[in-house]
Design a protein around this motif. Structure first.
Motif, PDB file in Angstrom:
ATOM      1  N   MET A   1      -1.959  -6.740  18.075  1.00  0.00           N
ATOM      2  CA  MET A   1      -3.130  -6.697  17.229  1.00  0.00           C
ATOM      3  C   MET A   1      -2.743  -6.038  15.905  1.00  0.00           C
ATOM      4  SD  MET A   1      -6.613  -4.973  18.351  1.00  0.00           S
ATOM      5  CE  MET A   1      -8.041  -4.898  17.440  1.00  0.00           C
ATOM      6  N   THR A   2      -3.049  -6.689  14.818  1.00  0.00           N
ATOM      7  CA  THR A   2      -2.753  -6.154  13.495  1.00  0.00           C
ATOM      8  C   THR A   2      -3.978  -6.306  12.603  1.00  0.00           C
ATOM      9  OG1 THR A   2      -1.899  -8.259  12.680  1.00  0.00           O
ATOM     10  CG2 THR A   2      -0.296  -6.742  13.651  1.00  0.00           C
ATOM     11  N   ARG A   3      -3.913  -5.649  11.468  1.00  0.00           N
ATOM     12  CA  ARG A   3      -4.969  -5.798  10.477  1.00  0.00           C
ATOM     13  C   ARG A   3      -4.315  -5.972   9.113  1.00  0.00           C
ATOM     14  NH1 ARG A   3      -6.395  -0.364   8.104  1.00  0.00           N
ATOM     15  NH2 ARG A   3      -4.892   1.042   9.038  1.00  0.00           N
ATOM     16  N   ALA A   4      -4.952  -6.741   8.271  1.00  0.00           N
ATOM     17  CA  ALA A   4      -4.446  -6.968   6.923  1.00  0.00           C
ATOM     18  C   ALA A   4      -5.106  -5.975   5.976  1.00  0.00           C
ATOM     19  CB  ALA A   4      -4.752  -8.391   6.469  1.00  0.00           C
ATOM     20  N   VAL A   5      -4.295  -5.331   5.155  1.00  0.00           N
ATOM     21  CA  VAL A   5      -4.830  -4.407   4.156  1.00  0.00           C
ATOM     22  C   VAL A   5      -4.274  -4.763   2.779  1.00  0.00           C
ATOM     23  CG1 VAL A   5      -5.185  -2.492   5.752  1.00  0.00           C
ATOM     24  CG2 VAL A   5      -3.017  -2.699   4.593  1.00  0.00           C
ATOM     25  N   MET A   6      -5.097  -4.553   1.766  1.00  0.00           N
ATOM     26  CA  MET A   6      -4.666  -4.748   0.383  1.00  0.00           C
ATOM     27  C   MET A   6      -4.299  -3.384  -0.187  1.00  0.00           C
ATOM     28  SD  MET A   6      -7.403  -7.520  -1.079  1.00  0.00           S
ATOM     29  CE  MET A   6      -6.793  -7.322  -2.731  1.00  0.00           C
ATOM     30  N   VAL A   7      -3.145  -3.340  -0.832  1.00  0.00           N
ATOM     31  CA  VAL A   7      -2.640  -2.093  -1.393  1.00  0.00           C
ATOM     32  C   VAL A   7      -2.387  -2.285  -2.883  1.00  0.00           C
ATOM     33  CG1 VAL A   7      -0.782  -0.392  -1.284  1.00  0.00           C
ATOM     34  CG2 VAL A   7      -1.543  -1.519   0.812  1.00  0.00           C
ATOM     35  N   GLU A   8      -2.914  -1.391  -3.691  1.00  0.00           N
ATOM     36  CA  GLU A   8      -2.643  -1.410  -5.123  1.00  0.00           C
ATOM     37  C   GLU A   8      -1.469  -0.470  -5.385  1.00  0.00           C
ATOM     38  OE1 GLU A   8      -4.605   0.425  -9.062  1.00  0.00           O
ATOM     39  OE2 GLU A   8      -5.935  -0.892  -7.912  1.00  0.00           O
ATOM     40  N   LEU A   9      -0.422  -1.004  -5.985  1.00  0.00           N
ATOM     41  CA  LEU A   9       0.771  -0.236  -6.293  1.00  0.00           C
ATOM     42  C   LEU A   9       0.876  -0.038  -7.800  1.00  0.00           C
ATOM     43  CD1 LEU A   9       3.199  -2.281  -4.049  1.00  0.00           C
ATOM     44  CD2 LEU A   9       2.195  -0.067  -3.492  1.00  0.00           C
ATOM     45  N   ARG A  10       1.228   1.158  -8.194  1.00  0.00           N
ATOM     46  CA  ARG A  10       1.497   1.431  -9.610  1.00  0.00           C
ATOM     47  C   ARG A  10       2.944   1.867  -9.717  1.00  0.00           C
ATOM     48  NH1 ARG A  10      -4.104   3.989 -11.899  1.00  0.00           N
ATOM     49  NH2 ARG A  10      -5.358   2.330 -11.007  1.00  0.00           N
ATOM     50  N   TRP A  11       3.628   1.229 -10.664  1.00  0.00           N
ATOM     51  CA  TRP A  11       5.040   1.522 -10.837  1.00  0.00           C
ATOM     52  C   TRP A  11       5.379   1.510 -12.311  1.00  0.00           C
ATOM     53  CZ3 TRP A  11       8.653  -3.047 -10.958  1.00  0.00           C
ATOM     54  CH2 TRP A  11       7.985  -4.239 -11.088  1.00  0.00           C
ATOM     55  N   SER A  12       6.624   1.736 -12.659  1.00  0.00           N
ATOM     56  CA  SER A  12       7.009   1.909 -14.054  1.00  0.00           C
ATOM     57  C   SER A  12       6.700   0.695 -14.923  1.00  0.00           C
ATOM     58  CB  SER A  12       8.494   2.253 -14.155  1.00  0.00           C
ATOM     59  OG  SER A  12       9.279   1.221 -13.584  1.00  0.00           O
TER      60      SER A  12
END
Length: 53
Positions: A1-12
């Protein structure tokens, strides 16, 4: 069982949103690290990340 998540990444070089599949007990920190690796962002370029959905 898994779940999908949205992640906002900030990088250089800006901001990016990635969707990753994580286990039901995964922490936000684990999801952020998985998204960073999936996006191919190195640890030195990475600034911060947040789970948005």
């Amino acid at each position: 069982m898994t779940r999908a998540v949205m992640v906002e990444l900030r990088w250089s070089e800006g901001r990016r949103v990635e969707t990753v599949e994580v286990g039901p007990l995964a922490t936000d920190a684990a999801a952020i690290d998985m998204a960073r690796r999936q996006a191919g962002i190195s640890g030195t370029e990475f600034r911060t990340g947040v789970v948005v959905a």
